[in-house]
Design a protein around this motif. Structure first.
Motif, PDB file in Angstrom:
ATOM      1  N   VAL A   1       0.988  -1.240   0.034  1.00  0.00           N
ATOM      2  CA  VAL A   1      -0.139  -0.010   0.071  1.00  0.00           C
ATOM      3  C   VAL A   1       0.904   1.169  -0.007  1.00  0.00           C
ATOM      4  O   VAL A   1       1.695   1.288   0.961  1.00  0.00           O
ATOM      5  N   VAL A   2       0.614   2.035  -0.968  1.00  0.00           N
ATOM      6  CA  VAL A   2       1.539   3.059  -1.114  1.00  0.00           C
ATOM      7  C   VAL A   2       1.091   4.307  -0.251  1.00  0.00           C
ATOM      8  O   VAL A   2       0.039   4.205   0.466  1.00  0.00           O
ATOM      9  N   SER A   3       2.160   5.218   0.132  1.00  0.00           N
ATOM     10  CA  SER A   3       1.704   6.379   0.961  1.00  0.00           C
ATOM     11  C   SER A   3       0.823   7.193   0.151  1.00  0.00           C
ATOM     12  O   SER A   3       0.801   7.621  -0.964  1.00  0.00           O
ATOM     13  N   PRO A   4      -0.196   7.980   0.863  1.00  0.00           N
ATOM     14  CA  PRO A   4      -0.909   9.036   0.421  1.00  0.00           C
ATOM     15  C   PRO A   4      -0.324  10.271   0.258  1.00  0.00           C
ATOM     16  O   PRO A   4      -0.792  11.177  -0.289  1.00  0.00           O
ATOM     17  N   CYS A   5       0.975  10.214   0.587  1.00  0.00           N
ATOM     18  CA  CYS A   5       1.918  11.423   0.560  1.00  0.00           C
ATOM     19  C   CYS A   5       1.752  12.146  -1.028  1.00  0.00           C
ATOM     20  O   CYS A   5       1.921  11.354  -1.844  1.00  0.00           O
ATOM     21  N   VAL A   6       1.610  13.484  -1.222  1.00  0.00           N
ATOM     22  CA  VAL A   6       1.706  13.964  -2.489  1.00  0.00           C
ATOM     23  C   VAL A   6       2.793  15.173  -2.635  1.00  0.00           C
ATOM     24  O   VAL A   6       2.880  15.710  -3.580  1.00  0.00           O
ATOM     25  N   GLY A   7       3.660  14.836  -1.558  1.00  0.00           N
ATOM     26  CA  GLY A   7       4.978  15.957  -1.755  1.00  0.00           C
ATOM     27  C   GLY A   7       4.783  17.182  -1.174  1.00  0.00           C
ATOM     28  O   GLY A   7       5.414  18.041  -1.772  1.00  0.00           O
ATOM     29  N   LEU A   8       3.740  17.465  -0.433  1.00  0.00           N
ATOM     30  CA  LEU A   8       3.508  18.697  -0.260  1.00  0.00           C
ATOM     31  C   LEU A   8       3.050  18.835   1.447  1.00  0.00           C
ATOM     32  O   LEU A   8       2.031  19.050   1.658  1.00  0.00           O
ATOM     33  N   CYS A   9       3.981  18.573   2.195  1.00  0.00           N
ATOM     34  CA  CYS A   9       3.544  18.220   3.630  1.00  0.00           C
ATOM     35  C   CYS A   9       4.013  19.512   4.544  1.00  0.00           C
ATOM     36  O   CYS A   9       4.908  19.985   4.641  1.00  0.00           O
TER      37      CYS A   9
ATOM     38  N   ARG B   1      -6.614   3.234   6.572  1.00  0.00           N
ATOM     39  CA  ARG B   1      -6.363   4.824   6.732  1.00  0.00           C
ATOM     40  C   ARG B   1      -6.551   5.286   5.461  1.00  0.00           C
ATOM     41  O   ARG B   1      -7.246   6.542   5.221  1.00  0.00           O
ATOM     42  N   MET B   2      -6.107   4.845   4.160  1.00  0.00           N
ATOM     43  CA  MET B   2      -5.977   5.284   2.879  1.00  0.00           C
ATOM     44  C   MET B   2      -7.502   5.395   2.397  1.00  0.00           C
ATOM     45  O   MET B   2      -8.172   6.172   1.804  1.00  0.00           O
ATOM     46  N   ASP B   3      -8.411   4.037   2.795  1.00  0.00           N
ATOM     47  CA  ASP B   3      -9.711   4.144   2.465  1.00  0.00           C
ATOM     48  C   ASP B   3     -10.390   5.550   3.278  1.00  0.00           C
ATOM     49  O   ASP B   3     -11.221   6.100   2.632  1.00  0.00           O
ATOM     50  N   GLU B   4     -10.008   5.727   4.494  1.00  0.00           N
ATOM     51  CA  GLU B   4     -10.607   6.821   5.389  1.00  0.00           C
ATOM     52  C   GLU B   4     -10.294   8.112   4.516  1.00  0.00           C
ATOM     53  O   GLU B   4     -11.173   8.984   4.613  1.00  0.00           O
ATOM     54  N   LEU B   5      -9.244   8.221   4.105  1.00  0.00           N
ATOM     55  CA  LEU B   5      -8.653   9.555   3.476  1.00  0.00           C
ATOM     56  C   LEU B   5      -9.477   9.726   2.112  1.00  0.00           C
ATOM     57  O   LEU B   5     -10.008  10.942   1.768  1.00  0.00           O
ATOM     58  N   ASP B   6      -9.690   8.485   1.516  1.00  0.00           N
ATOM     59  CA  ASP B   6     -10.148   8.755  -0.034  1.00  0.00           C
ATOM     60  C   ASP B   6     -11.789   8.859   0.453  1.00  0.00           C
ATOM     61  O   ASP B   6     -12.423   9.852  -0.287  1.00  0.00           O
TER      62      ASP B   6
ATOM     63  N   ARG C   1      -1.574  12.282 -18.700  1.00  0.00           N
ATOM     64  CA  ARG C   1      -0.833  13.295 -19.361  1.00  0.00           C
ATOM     65  C   ARG C   1      -0.162  14.350 -18.664  1.00  0.00           C
ATOM     66  O   ARG C   1       0.918  14.646 -19.073  1.00  0.00           O
ATOM     67  N   HIS C   2      -0.657  14.615 -17.482  1.00  0.00           N
ATOM     68  CA  HIS C   2       0.079  15.834 -16.860  1.00  0.00           C
ATOM     69  C   HIS C   2       0.874  14.845 -15.692  1.00  0.00           C
ATOM     70  O   HIS C   2       1.565  15.687 -14.804  1.00  0.00           O
ATOM     71  N   ARG C   3       1.135  13.749 -15.574  1.00  0.00           N
ATOM     72  CA  ARG C   3       1.845  12.894 -14.973  1.00  0.00           C
ATOM     73  C   ARG C   3       1.541  13.124 -13.474  1.00  0.00           C
ATOM     74  O   ARG C   3       2.493  13.423 -12.399  1.00  0.00           O
ATOM     75  N   ILE C   4       0.356  13.346 -13.005  1.00  0.00           N
ATOM     76  CA  ILE C   4      -0.232  13.523 -11.772  1.00  0.00           C
ATOM     77  C   ILE C   4      -0.247  11.881 -11.100  1.00  0.00           C
ATOM     78  O   ILE C   4      -1.158  11.147 -11.892  1.00  0.00           O
ATOM     79  N   ARG C   5       0.514  11.766 -10.124  1.00  0.00           N
ATOM     80  CA  ARG C   5       0.185  10.403  -9.347  1.00  0.00           C
ATOM     81  C   ARG C   5      -1.129  10.142  -8.955  1.00  0.00           C
ATOM     82  O   ARG C   5      -1.816  10.885  -8.559  1.00  0.00           O
ATOM     83  N   PHE C   6      -1.513   8.827  -8.974  1.00  0.00           N
ATOM     84  CA  PHE C   6      -3.022   8.377  -8.339  1.00  0.00           C
ATOM     85  C   PHE C   6      -2.658   6.734  -8.470  1.00  0.00           C
ATOM     86  O   PHE C   6      -1.841   6.212  -8.899  1.00  0.00           O
ATOM     87  N   ARG C   7      -3.714   6.224  -7.592  1.00  0.00           N
ATOM     88  CA  ARG C   7      -3.743   4.650  -7.506  1.00  0.00           C
ATOM     89  C   ARG C   7      -4.787   4.388  -8.248  1.00  0.00           C
ATOM     90  O   ARG C   7      -5.724   4.937  -8.462  1.00  0.00           O
ATOM     91  N   GLU C   8      -4.338   2.889  -8.636  1.00  0.00           N
ATOM     92  CA  GLU C   8      -5.649   2.270  -9.417  1.00  0.00           C
ATOM     93  C   GLU C   8      -6.941   2.333  -8.681  1.00  0.00           C
ATOM     94  O   GLU C   8      -7.895   2.205  -9.273  1.00  0.00           O
ATOM     95  N   ASP C   9      -6.789   1.826  -7.376  1.00  0.00           N
ATOM     96  CA  ASP C   9      -7.953   1.738  -6.626  1.00  0.00           C
ATOM     97  C   ASP C   9      -8.603   2.953  -6.055  1.00  0.00           C
ATOM     98  O   ASP C   9      -9.600   3.064  -5.273  1.00  0.00           O
ATOM     99  N   GLN C  10      -7.966   4.165  -6.471  1.00  0.00           N
ATOM    100  CA  GLN C  10      -8.278   5.445  -5.931  1.00  0.00           C
ATOM    101  C   GLN C  10      -9.782   6.066  -6.564  1.00  0.00           C
ATOM    102  O   GLN C  10      -9.528   6.067  -7.695  1.00  0.00           O
ATOM    103  N   PRO C  11     -10.857   6.323  -5.899  1.00  0.00           N
ATOM    104  CA  PRO C  11     -11.995   6.707  -6.245  1.00  0.00           C
ATOM    105  C   PRO C  11     -11.803   7.961  -7.049  1.00  0.00           C
ATOM    106  O   PRO C  11     -10.853   8.757  -7.083  1.00  0.00           O
ATOM    107  N   ALA C  12     -12.549   8.205  -8.241  1.00  0.00           N
ATOM    108  CA  ALA C  12     -12.537   9.234  -9.132  1.00  0.00           C
ATOM    109  C   ALA C  12     -12.342  10.673  -8.520  1.00  0.00           C
ATOM    110  O   ALA C  12     -11.649  11.565  -8.877  1.00  0.00           O
TER     111      ALA C  12
END
Length: 148
Positions: free
Chosen positions: A5-13, A46-51, A76-87
């Motif tokens: 399970v990857v971290s939810p970090c988006v590099g803006l802590c 916790r990922m599910d809670e954040l989503d 296209r814009h190289r924005i990270r997302f997870r396959e299971d992440q809700p739209a």
């Protein structure tokens, strides 16, 4: 064996500047600190809670009308997302990164509930996300009296 399970970090802590809740991923500072020690099930919970938090907040402001267009733009814009992440959780990331450049949300598969530009939409969602994440932090603190 369960997948990683990857971290939810988006590099803006923002916890590095004293916030108790991160403006980027909406995790609580203790949660960020303890993340590496959580087992896979706890991380996924916790990922599910954040989503769910992002879906709840973003869903008050916009809807995803074309998930394929959203995914194509994220790629296209190289924005990270997870396959299971809700739209809608993915849409929050798109707005965070592209809020100043997006002119027509429909090209990204999104439809705002009220006619707003992407920057204003992001500002409202981000503000509500912080409020909801802070409420989550306070709720967690109520459950664990040792936390401030």
């Amino acid at each position: 064996m369960a997948g990683r399970v990857v971290s939810p970090c988006v590099g803006l802590c923002s916890t590095t500047v004293g916030d108790r809740v991160c403006r980027g991923c909406q995790r609580i500072d203790d949660e960020i600190r303890d993340w590496p020690g959580f087992d896979a099930d706890e991380r996924q919970r916790r990922m599910d809670e954040l989503d769910a938090l992002r879906v709840s907040v973003a869903g008050r402001h916009l809807s995803v009308v074309d998930g394929e267009a959203l995914q194509a733009q994220l790629e296209r814009h190289r924005i990270r997302f997870r396959e299971d992440q809700p739209a809608l959780s993915r849409a929050v990331e798109l707005l965070r990164v592209g809020r100043g450049r997006i002119r027509d949300l429909s090209r990204y598969g999104l439809e705002p509930r009220v006619a707003l530009d992407a920057a204003t939409l992001h500002e409202r969602i981000a503000s509500e996300l912080m409020s909801a994440a802070e409420a989550r932090r306070l709720s967690d603190a109520d459950l664990d009296p040792s936390r401030p």
